[in-house]
Design a protein around this motif. Structure first.
Motif, PDB file in Angstrom:
ATOM      1  N   TYR A 319      -0.632  13.822 -12.143  1.00 20.30           N
ATOM      2  CA  TYR A 319      -1.235  12.481 -12.270  1.00 20.30           C
ATOM      3  C   TYR A 319      -2.704  12.683 -11.947  1.00 20.30           C
ATOM      4  N   ASP A 350      -5.149  12.920  -2.530  1.00 18.45           N
ATOM      5  CA  ASP A 350      -3.777  12.715  -3.013  1.00 18.45           C
ATOM      6  C   ASP A 350      -3.679  13.408  -4.363  1.00 18.45           C
ATOM      7  N   ASP A 361       3.353  15.747  -5.201  1.00 16.55           N
ATOM      8  CA  ASP A 361       2.588  14.539  -4.863  1.00 16.55           C
ATOM      9  C   ASP A 361       2.317  14.609  -3.354  1.00 16.55           C
ATOM     10  N   THR A 363      -0.456  14.234  -0.068  1.00 14.74           N
ATOM     11  CA  THR A 363      -1.717  13.650   0.410  1.00 14.74           C
ATOM     12  C   THR A 363      -2.049  14.157   1.810  1.00 14.74           C
ATOM     13  N   GLU A 461       5.169   8.431   2.407  1.00  8.94           N
ATOM     14  CA  GLU A 461       3.719   8.335   2.338  1.00  8.94           C
ATOM     15  C   GLU A 461       3.145   7.035   2.900  1.00  8.94           C
ATOM     16  N   GLU A 484       1.114  12.143   2.952  1.00 13.17           N
ATOM     17  CA  GLU A 484       2.237  12.110   2.005  1.00 13.17           C
ATOM     18  C   GLU A 484       2.865  13.488   1.893  1.00 13.17           C
TER      19      GLU A 484
HETATM   20 MN    MN Z   1       0.383  10.498  -3.952  1.00 11.89          MN
END
Ligand code: MN
Ligand code: GLY
Ligand code: MN
Length: 527
Positions: A319, A350, A361, A363, A461, A484
């Protein structure tokens, strides 16, 4: 010779999901399909960036999960039952692929074509897309034709048998109508199965749906059922609805439920790739902690993470990367990453590598100058304790809300203790998002979002974001912290897959004192 199948004209990594994996997933779909049904999956569209440049192509994750095919303009058909072709050959799945084309391949890269899809992906029945446009699949003969409804975000590229043509053909063959509304079908089904003695109550419930949806409000039969004054009239409409439903053999719910169930839990083969994506991302955080200094820009920090990903062979980011210095961290999905110097603020990072389809994913929030101020550390430690509580709650059988409930409780109590909020409800001002989602082929992955099962991966998170001008002491303004981690749920409790990235304030400060190989990577100054 241009068409070299399996040759090394384009060397590729060898640790992709196996053909067996995809085959076994298709088999799982088949066993979950209703009798005499067919599931139809389309590849993702190619999206145009500008003029003659397209965005980097990314396959639809369901399509990838079921085929391993990474090219556009393709269709997968899975039949619940064996079919017989004109020559008497039995089959229960078909893959339609992009046809090989030496000119296109010279510009864009090799295509698998029919032979490649058979040899490398293990399909038996493969045709070019052109065949789908002409084929004889009689979609009307199935009780259920299930597919993901169209988003209308694809365009006619002018190519032969492109996604536009494939979808248009499918719509014609299924008598799909453009105002198809899956809720309408559900409500018709509800009416069909209604016991007339209870039909007045059902009509009342339907009335509420109609109030919320203009499309449904315009439907003659639904309206008539809701307004009918007695059981006799409702019975009459029920009959008409049942007849109408017969033309509705297409469906978007069956496939949604199947894919949610399958993708929620990961097989060992998937876990190898997902773990790798997470560990790569954790190493990225660790290296950035060593390299970070106040003169760095948000863009440069992003680049260091992404360099680590590429160094490990991760193809993409799962992402758009989020790197926010100071108050920029309060923008939950801040992807501009344009601040020229992060200064002495906290930097919220992140990011997630995508490795062979699977995305992490992770962070971390760190002080750019290597040391947390008193206030930064106070907020950081609250988020850390909230996350710990959330991770502890991530156990088999617990509700999907459990980590969030645990984390929210800690944040509310501790923000009250610091005088930042006055009551629990106000915590939402500073912690406005959910705490967990599934992780896999999508960053916000598919799943049932019900009680935790073994072999699922979720994020935990929590965050606290205090923008300038907030209704609290100014000393807190501009502090934004999210932590996270990616948690594997097992029978033996939660396993933190991203643990390689330091997480306590002390551990972060310690790592930030270490030298980085990038300290010596000095580029010439440009005018
Ligand atoms: Mn994230
Ligand atoms: N990176 C998006 C999220 O944390 O959900
Ligand atoms: Mn997340």
């Amino acid at each position: 010779m241009l068409f070299v199948i399996g040759g090394n004209a384009q060397d590729r990594p060898t640790d992709f999901l196996s053909a067996d994996f995809h085959k076994q997933r298709r088999e799982a779909v088949r066993t979950m399909l209703p009798a005499n049904s067919v599931a139809v999956f389309f590849a993702n569209p190619v999206r145009n960036r500008s003029n003659d440049v397209d965005y980097v192509y990314h396959q639809d994750p369901d399509f990838y999960y079921l085929t391993g095919y990474r090219e556009p303009n393709a269709v997968l058909i899975i039949f619940s039952d064996f079919q017989k072709d004109a020559a008497g050959k039995m089959y229960n799945e078909i893959l339609y692929v992009q046809e090989r084309n030496s000119n296109a391949e010279q510009w864009e890269g090799k295509r698998l074509g029919i032979v490649g899809a058979k040899e490398q992906l293990g399909f038996e029945m493969v045709f070019n897309g052109e065949a789908f446009l002409m084929n004889t699949i009689d979609f009307k003969s199935f009780d259920v034709v299930t597919f993901f409804d169209f988003k209308d975000d694809y365009r006619d590229t002018g190519g032969r048998a492109d996604l536009f043509d494939l979808i248009r053909t499918f719509k014609i063959k299924t008598d799909y109508f453009s105002n198809y509304n899956s809720t309408k079908k559900e409500l018709y089904t509800m009416i069909k199965s209604t016991d007339i003695a209870n039909s007045a109550n059902v009509a009342q419930v339907l009335g509420r749906y109609l109030n919320d949806d203009d499309d449904l409000k315009r439907d003659e039969l639904l309206n008539a059922f809701v307004k009918a004054k007695n059981d006799g009239l409702r019975a009459e409409i029920k009959e008409r609805v049942s007849v109408e439903l017969k033309s509705y053999n297409f469906d978007t719910n069956v496939i949604t439920e199947i894919m949610n169930k399958l993708r929620e839990t990961k097989t060992p083969e998937e876990m190898v790739l997902l773990k790798k994506a997470v560990e790569i991302s954790a190493v990225g955080q660790l290296e950035v902690m060593k390299a970070m200094h106040p003169n760095m820009s948000e863009t440069e920090i992003q680049g260091v993470h992404e360099y680590v990903y590429k160094k490990y062979g991760a193809e993409y980011e799962g992402y758009p990367s989020i790197v926010g210095g100071g108050a920029n961290g309060c923008i939950l999905h801040y992807i501009e990453n344009s601040k020229p110097k992060v200064g002495n603020d906290l930097v919220l990072m992140d990011l997630g590598a995508e490795y062979h389809g699977y995305t992490a994913d992770v962070t971390r929030t760190i002080p750019a100058n290597g040391t947390f101020t008193k206030e930064q550390r106070q907020i950081y430690d609250i988020v850390y304790r909230a996350q710990e509580a959330g991770i502890q709650a991530s156990v088999v059988g617990a509700s999907f809300q459990a980590p969030g409930d645990a984390a929210k409780k800690v944040i509310a109590k501790e923000l009250m203790a610091l005088g930042i909020i006055n009551n629990e409800a106000e915590a939402r001002t500073y912690f406005p998002h959910g705490t967990s989602h599934y992780l896999g082929l999508d960053v916000h992955d598919k799943g049932t979002y019900t009680a935790f099962k073994p072999n699922t991966v979720i994020t935990v998170e929590p965050g606290i974001y205090i923008p300038e001008g907030s209704n609290c002491d100014e000393k807190w303004w501009g502090i934004a912290v999210r932590i996270e981690d990616d948690i594997l749920i097992t029978e033996n409790g939660p396993v933190n897959l991203s643990a390689m990235a330091p997480r306590t304030a002390d551990a972060i400060e310690k790592v930030m004192k270490q030298p980085s190989p990038l300290d010596k990577f000095v580029l010439p100054k440009l005018d």
